[in-house]
Design a protein around this motif. Structure first.
Motif, short mmCIF file in Angstrom:
data_model
loop_
_atom_site.label_atom_id
_atom_site.label_comp_id
_atom_site.label_asym_id
_atom_site.label_seq_id
_atom_site.Cartn_x
_atom_site.Cartn_y
_atom_site.Cartn_z
N THR A 77 110.12 -38.05 -34.01
CA THR A 77 109.85 -36.76 -33.38
C THR A 77 108.35 -36.47 -33.39
OG1 THR A 77 111.91 -36.06 -34.37
CG2 THR A 77 110.54 -34.34 -33.38
N ILE A 79 104.84 -34.26 -32.71
CA ILE A 79 104.45 -32.85 -32.70
C ILE A 79 104.35 -32.42 -31.23
CG2 ILE A 79 102.61 -31.22 -33.27
CD1 ILE A 79 102.20 -32.51 -35.82
N GLY A 103 101.95 -38.83 -41.33
CA GLY A 103 102.12 -40.16 -40.85
C GLY A 103 101.88 -40.20 -39.35
N THR A 104 101.49 -41.34 -38.93
CA THR A 104 101.11 -41.54 -37.53
C THR A 104 102.28 -41.31 -36.58
OG1 THR A 104 99.75 -43.35 -38.36
CG2 THR A 104 99.90 -43.10 -35.97
N GLY A 105 103.49 -41.78 -36.97
CA GLY A 105 104.65 -41.69 -36.07
C GLY A 105 104.33 -42.41 -34.78
N ILE A 108 101.16 -39.31 -31.46
CA ILE A 108 100.88 -38.22 -30.50
C ILE A 108 99.79 -37.29 -31.03
CG2 ILE A 108 101.85 -36.20 -29.34
CD1 ILE A 108 102.92 -38.83 -28.20
N LEU A 109 99.97 -36.78 -32.25
CA LEU A 109 98.95 -35.86 -32.79
C LEU A 109 97.62 -36.61 -32.94
CD1 LEU A 109 98.05 -33.15 -33.92
CD2 LEU A 109 98.85 -33.89 -36.17
N PHE A 123 97.39 -42.95 -41.11
CA PHE A 123 98.20 -43.87 -41.91
C PHE A 123 99.68 -43.72 -41.55
CE2 PHE A 123 94.44 -43.82 -44.57
CZ PHE A 123 94.35 -45.16 -44.95
N ARG A 126 105.37 -47.29 -41.91
CA ARG A 126 106.18 -48.35 -41.29
C ARG A 126 105.35 -49.19 -40.33
NH1 ARG A 126 112.21 -46.81 -39.62
NH2 ARG A 126 111.78 -48.70 -38.42
N GLY A 150 100.18 -48.04 -44.22
CA GLY A 150 100.08 -47.75 -45.64
C GLY A 150 100.75 -46.44 -45.97
N ILE A 152 100.47 -42.95 -47.44
CA ILE A 152 99.37 -42.00 -47.66
C ILE A 152 99.30 -41.54 -49.11
CG2 ILE A 152 100.69 -39.97 -46.89
CD1 ILE A 152 96.95 -40.59 -46.22
N VAL A 153 100.46 -41.51 -49.79
CA VAL A 153 100.48 -41.06 -51.19
C VAL A 153 99.61 -41.98 -52.05
CG1 VAL A 153 101.98 -40.55 -53.16
CG2 VAL A 153 102.81 -40.14 -50.84
N ASP A 169 101.88 -34.87 -41.67
CA ASP A 169 103.21 -34.66 -41.10
C ASP A 169 104.15 -35.69 -41.72
OD1 ASP A 169 105.45 -34.29 -39.54
OD2 ASP A 169 104.54 -34.89 -37.65
N THR A 170 104.36 -35.53 -43.04
CA THR A 170 105.26 -36.44 -43.75
C THR A 170 106.14 -35.59 -44.68
OG1 THR A 170 103.99 -36.78 -45.79
CG2 THR A 170 103.37 -38.14 -43.92
C1 LIG Z 1 107.48 -36.84 -37.84
S1 LIG Z 1 106.68 -38.37 -37.79
C2 LIG Z 1 105.03 -38.00 -37.38
C3 LIG Z 1 104.83 -37.71 -35.92
C4 LIG Z 1 103.39 -37.68 -35.51
N1 LIG Z 1 102.67 -36.60 -36.14
C5 LIG Z 1 103.27 -37.59 -34.01
O1 LIG Z 1 102.78 -36.56 -33.50
O2 LIG Z 1 103.67 -38.55 -33.32
C6 LIG Z 1 106.51 -38.76 -39.48
C7 LIG Z 1 106.01 -40.18 -39.72
O3 LIG Z 1 105.47 -40.26 -41.03
C8 LIG Z 1 105.78 -41.53 -41.55
N2 LIG Z 1 105.67 -41.38 -43.01
C9 LIG Z 1 106.56 -40.78 -43.86
N3 LIG Z 1 106.08 -40.77 -45.12
C10 LIG Z 1 104.86 -41.38 -45.07
C11 LIG Z 1 103.88 -41.69 -46.05
N4 LIG Z 1 104.05 -41.36 -47.31
N5 LIG Z 1 102.73 -42.32 -45.65
C12 LIG Z 1 102.55 -42.65 -44.34
N6 LIG Z 1 103.47 -42.40 -43.37
C13 LIG Z 1 104.61 -41.76 -43.73
C14 LIG Z 1 107.17 -41.83 -41.01
O4 LIG Z 1 107.43 -43.21 -41.01
C15 LIG Z 1 107.08 -41.23 -39.61
O5 LIG Z 1 106.69 -42.20 -38.67
#
Ligand SMILES: C[S@@+](CC[C@H](N)C(=O)[O-])C[C@H]1O[C@@H](n2cnc3c(N)ncnc32)[C@H](O)[C@@H]1O
Length: 250
Positions: A77, A79, A103-105, A108-109, A123, A126, A150, A152-153, A169-170
């Motif tokens: 999903t 943003i 996270g990058t997802g 988009i953001l 970062f 996956r 990577g 981010i934590v 956004d994680t």
């Molecule tokens: C909701 S999506 C982000 C959407 C993104 N902001 C965009 O606009 O496309 C959340 C992403 O964060 C990643 N994620 C979750 N925990 C994370 C972490 N600890 N470090 C890096 N990425 C993480 C997930 O794999 C997922 O792809």
């Protein structure tokens, strides 16, 4: 248009707009509406038209971020533009800013931020998602947005660079908040985005432990209007709940 330039080709078919993002090249572009010799665009400018071998006329435009938003490959999903607008509006992101994003997802953001900022480092935990985001970013022609694979934590503890804005956004954003003062420039902004109030409350608790200024949590509600011969009213189909945005300034 120039060789390699990214273009949006728009046409109207049975009352519907159909559009394609591609780049100017010496190759052929194929769609259901026929083939276009892309080298023909070298002689054209934005707003002019090109005709496929089936006689379909396309208007040439230069794509902007909302076009890349619609056409990006999605892994999760993203943003929504309404929420991105809040982030840009409240942080005043500018062309000198560097941004850390996670996270990058689908990216988009990161792409919207990169279309304004000097540099974005994002970062994604996956590998496969990071690859899709890189492809979206490459298609948008943004060479100032870097996606690293990577968690981010862990990564936040290793960073020896400071940023003007950090966007999170994680699910685990709250656990990253304590590290923010070591990676955020004075006067910089932390932005978190979360679909749930429970996560947002944890983020606010973590923020309260640090001397941030101007902390606010907001939800942006978008209500489109519908216009017809019968009357004018809010549209009955609408963007539902997306998430809560928390913005804190150091
Ligand atoms: C909701 S999506 C982000 C959407 C993104 N902001 C965009 O606009 O496309 C959340 C992403 O964060 C990643 N994620 C979750 N925990 C994370 C972490 N600890 N470090 C890096 N990425 C993480 C997930 O794999 C997922 O792809």
């Amino acid at each position: 248009m120039k060789l390699g330039e990214i273009v949006l080709l728009k046409t109207s078919h049975k009352g519907k707009i159909r559009e394609f993002i591609t780049s100017v090249s010496d190759e052929k572009f194929h769609s259901d509406f026929g083939m276009i010799e892309m080298s023909e665009l070298l002689e054209k400018s934005e707003g002019e038209t090109v005709v496929s071998h089936m006689g379909q006329t396309f208007v040439i435009q230069l794509p902007r971020m909302p076009d890349f938003f619609r056409h990006a490959k999605r892994t999760g999903t993203p943003i929504m533009p309404k929420d991105i607008g809040m982030i840009l509006g409240y942080t005043g992101l500018n062309k000198n800013d560097t941004v850390l994003d996670a996270g990058t997802g689908s990216g988009i953001l990161a792409m919207y931020l990169g279309s304004i900022a000097k540099r974005v480092l994002s970062f994604e935990v996956r590998d496969d998602f990071a690859e899709v985001a890189r492809e979206n970013i490459r298609r948008a022609g943004l060479d100032n947005v870097e996606v690293r694979c990577g968690n981010i934590v862990d990564e936040v503890k290793e960073l020896d660079e400071k940023f003007d804005i950090v966007t999170l956004d994680t699910i685990d954003s709250a656990t990253i908040v304590p590290y923010i003062p070591s990676i955020l420039n004075p006067g910089g902004f932390l932005v978190t985005y979360s679909p749930f109030l429970e996560q947002t409350a944890l983020i606010r608790k973590a923020i309260a432990e640090i001397d941030f200024f101007e902390v606010r949590t907001i939800e942006c509600i978008e209500r489109a209007m519908s216009f017809s011969d019968r009357g004018t009213r809010p549209s009955t189909s609408r963007v539902g709940h997306t998430g809560y945005i928390t913005i804190a300034r150091l």
